[in-house]
Design a protein around this motif. Sequence first.
Motif, PDB file in Angstrom:
ATOM      1  N   VAL A 301      63.686  76.172  52.522  1.00  0.00           N
ATOM      2  CA  VAL A 301      62.350  76.774  52.413  1.00  0.00           C
ATOM      3  C   VAL A 301      62.520  78.283  52.247  1.00  0.00           C
ATOM      4  O   VAL A 301      63.214  78.925  53.037  1.00  0.00           O
ATOM      5  N   ARG A 302      61.887  78.848  51.250  1.00  0.00           N
ATOM      6  CA  ARG A 302      62.033  80.296  51.010  1.00  0.00           C
ATOM      7  C   ARG A 302      60.988  81.088  51.782  1.00  0.00           C
ATOM      8  O   ARG A 302      59.906  80.572  52.095  1.00  0.00           O
ATOM      9  N   PRO A 303      61.333  82.363  52.063  1.00  0.00           N
ATOM     10  CA  PRO A 303      60.432  83.181  52.892  1.00  0.00           C
ATOM     11  C   PRO A 303      59.008  83.304  52.335  1.00  0.00           C
ATOM     12  O   PRO A 303      58.053  83.396  53.096  1.00  0.00           O
ATOM     13  N   GLU A 304      58.865  83.297  51.001  1.00  0.00           N
ATOM     14  CA  GLU A 304      57.532  83.528  50.429  1.00  0.00           C
ATOM     15  C   GLU A 304      56.676  82.257  50.364  1.00  0.00           C
ATOM     16  O   GLU A 304      55.600  82.252  49.772  1.00  0.00           O
ATOM     17  N   THR A 305      57.138  81.181  50.973  1.00  0.00           N
ATOM     18  CA  THR A 305      56.407  79.910  50.919  1.00  0.00           C
ATOM     19  C   THR A 305      55.092  79.980  51.707  1.00  0.00           C
ATOM     20  O   THR A 305      55.103  80.298  52.895  1.00  0.00           O
ATOM     21  N   PRO A 306      53.959  79.664  51.062  1.00  0.00           N
ATOM     22  CA  PRO A 306      52.688  79.675  51.798  1.00  0.00           C
ATOM     23  C   PRO A 306      52.616  78.536  52.821  1.00  0.00           C
ATOM     24  O   PRO A 306      52.939  77.386  52.497  1.00  0.00           O
ATOM     25  N   ILE A 307      52.204  78.873  54.012  1.00  0.00           N
ATOM     26  CA  ILE A 307      52.073  77.883  55.087  1.00  0.00           C
ATOM     27  C   ILE A 307      51.148  76.735  54.660  1.00  0.00           C
ATOM     28  O   ILE A 307      51.421  75.568  54.930  1.00  0.00           O
ATOM     29  N   ALA A 308      50.071  77.092  53.946  1.00  0.00           N
ATOM     30  CA  ALA A 308      49.099  76.062  53.522  1.00  0.00           C
ATOM     31  C   ALA A 308      49.747  75.002  52.637  1.00  0.00           C
ATOM     32  O   ALA A 308      49.358  73.834  52.656  1.00  0.00           O
ATOM     33  N   HIS A 309      50.753  75.398  51.859  1.00  0.00           N
ATOM     34  CA  HIS A 309      51.407  74.420  50.985  1.00  0.00           C
ATOM     35  C   HIS A 309      52.272  73.454  51.795  1.00  0.00           C
ATOM     36  O   HIS A 309      52.371  72.274  51.469  1.00  0.00           O
ATOM     37  N   VAL A 310      52.917  73.971  52.822  1.00  0.00           N
ATOM     38  CA  VAL A 310      53.705  73.080  53.687  1.00  0.00           C
ATOM     39  C   VAL A 310      52.756  72.103  54.386  1.00  0.00           C
ATOM     40  O   VAL A 310      53.023  70.894  54.461  1.00  0.00           O
ATOM     41  N   GLU A 311      51.631  72.625  54.847  1.00  0.00           N
ATOM     42  CA  GLU A 311      50.642  71.755  55.512  1.00  0.00           C
ATOM     43  C   GLU A 311      50.172  70.650  54.569  1.00  0.00           C
ATOM     44  O   GLU A 311      50.018  69.498  54.955  1.00  0.00           O
ATOM     45  N   ARG A 312      49.960  71.029  53.322  1.00  0.00           N
ATOM     46  CA  ARG A 312      49.498  70.055  52.316  1.00  0.00           C
ATOM     47  C   ARG A 312      50.563  68.964  52.098  1.00  0.00           C
ATOM     48  O   ARG A 312      50.224  67.776  52.020  1.00  0.00           O
ATOM     49  N   VAL A 313      51.811  69.355  52.035  1.00  0.00           N
ATOM     50  CA  VAL A 313      52.875  68.359  51.843  1.00  0.00           C
ATOM     51  C   VAL A 313      52.924  67.403  53.037  1.00  0.00           C
ATOM     52  O   VAL A 313      53.008  66.185  52.864  1.00  0.00           O
ATOM     53  N   VAL A 314      52.823  67.959  54.224  1.00  0.00           N
ATOM     54  CA  VAL A 314      52.843  67.104  55.423  1.00  0.00           C
ATOM     55  C   VAL A 314      51.693  66.095  55.353  1.00  0.00           C
ATOM     56  O   VAL A 314      51.876  64.895  55.613  1.00  0.00           O
ATOM     57  N   GLU A 315      50.526  66.581  54.944  1.00  0.00           N
ATOM     58  CA  GLU A 315      49.353  65.710  54.835  1.00  0.00           C
ATOM     59  C   GLU A 315      49.602  64.577  53.820  1.00  0.00           C
ATOM     60  O   GLU A 315      49.347  63.409  54.104  1.00  0.00           O
ATOM     61  N   LEU A 316      50.143  64.941  52.666  1.00  0.00           N
ATOM     62  CA  LEU A 316      50.417  63.929  51.631  1.00  0.00           C
ATOM     63  C   LEU A 316      51.458  62.915  52.095  1.00  0.00           C
ATOM     64  O   LEU A 316      51.340  61.718  51.831  1.00  0.00           O
ATOM     65  N   VAL A 317      52.477  63.388  52.782  1.00  0.00           N
ATOM     66  CA  VAL A 317      53.525  62.476  53.249  1.00  0.00           C
ATOM     67  C   VAL A 317      52.952  61.524  54.300  1.00  0.00           C
ATOM     68  O   VAL A 317      53.233  60.325  54.282  1.00  0.00           O
ATOM     69  N   ARG A 318      52.131  62.062  55.185  1.00  0.00           N
ATOM     70  CA  ARG A 318      51.499  61.199  56.202  1.00  0.00           C
ATOM     71  C   ARG A 318      50.621  60.133  55.539  1.00  0.00           C
ATOM     72  O   ARG A 318      50.656  58.979  55.935  1.00  0.00           O
TER      73      ARG A 318
END
Length: 322
Positions: A301-318
């Motif tokens: 994960v790179r430093p400039e990664t938006p938190i909202a995008h990680v949250e979205r991925v978690v949501e999709l995986v769930r």
Amino acid sequence: MRQAGRHLPEYLELRAQAKDFLDFCYSPSMAAEATLQPIRRYDMDAAILFADILLILDAIGLDVRFEKGVGPIVETVNDESDLNRVPMEKAVQRLSPVYETVDRVRSKLDSNKALIGFCGAPWTVALYAIEGRGGTDKSTARSWAYTNADLMNKLLDLLIEASAQYLSEQVKAGADALMIFESWAEGLPSDLFQSLVVEPNARLVNRLREMDITVPIIGFPRGAATMLEAYTSQVAVNGVGLDTAINPAHVAGAVPNTMAVQGHLDPLLLIAGGDAMDARVRELLQAYSGRPHIFNLGHGVRPETPIAHVERVVELVREGAT
Ligand code: CP3
């Protein structure tokens, strides 16, 4: 994956309190906190120990520094005496703050969440000890395989044994699974892929089993490309981490169905977000729906990664997982 925390404000705040990165890794209270931060924020199913693959070089007596904006700098090995600076037992014991971190994290982590311990694979760690840094064209280390094979083999032997003992101690302290990062597997001719990647990884895994370590082991041969099958057929790992360049069609032929796959969203797509990211996450979930799959990125994960995008991925995986 490495440096995951750097996109989190809570990590940066904690990092600012440490004298330097090595101190951070060797401080069980801070390292345990850094391990738990992403779990608290995202509620992921597994945590990865906060440490670094280069600690083992520090433990065997090579000077390791992490310079801001440059990355790690390692004192290089020049002759056999450099491999005998610290007796094995002492080297493994020097890493005891890491075991203490594992113990602390395991006691704070929910019982339904896994803690992944890790080390670097012998060739990748050897590369830092030969070249003094990563991100090079690897020509010095690769040349050693031809012109300095004896010292190369001794270095690999040392790293295999030290890593086996290091991982074994992590498991004794509470790690539920192990991951072996072969981050610099790309670009090797097939005979060197065999002798530098496949054989040392196979020996490390076999040594762990010999030591009665029964937890699942995940290998990450980053850049294995067409040699992925050589790895999965000869290294007795339970799961394989896949990099961004591998596609599911290739995986189907190169990874036995009983082996878990882990990966492999492009970290840059995680930064970009939007429909393309959603589509790729769904595609990966779909592609691996018939086999054990640990959703992950193809690299860190790179430093400039938006938190909202990680949250979205978690949501999709769930969503995809239910
Ligand atoms: O994500 C995590 O924080 C988990 C713990 C972890 C770290 N390193 C912490 C770290 C893990 C699993 C690693 C593995 C690691 N380290 C690898 C293998 C995986 C991969 O990414 O290929 C490698 C090759 C390393 C070596 C390493 N460590 C590099 C190249 C760097 C510097 C990178 C840079 O651009 O500055 C590090 C530093 C490092 N390791 C950081 C962290 C959190 C960043 C330190 C900081 O500035 O806060």
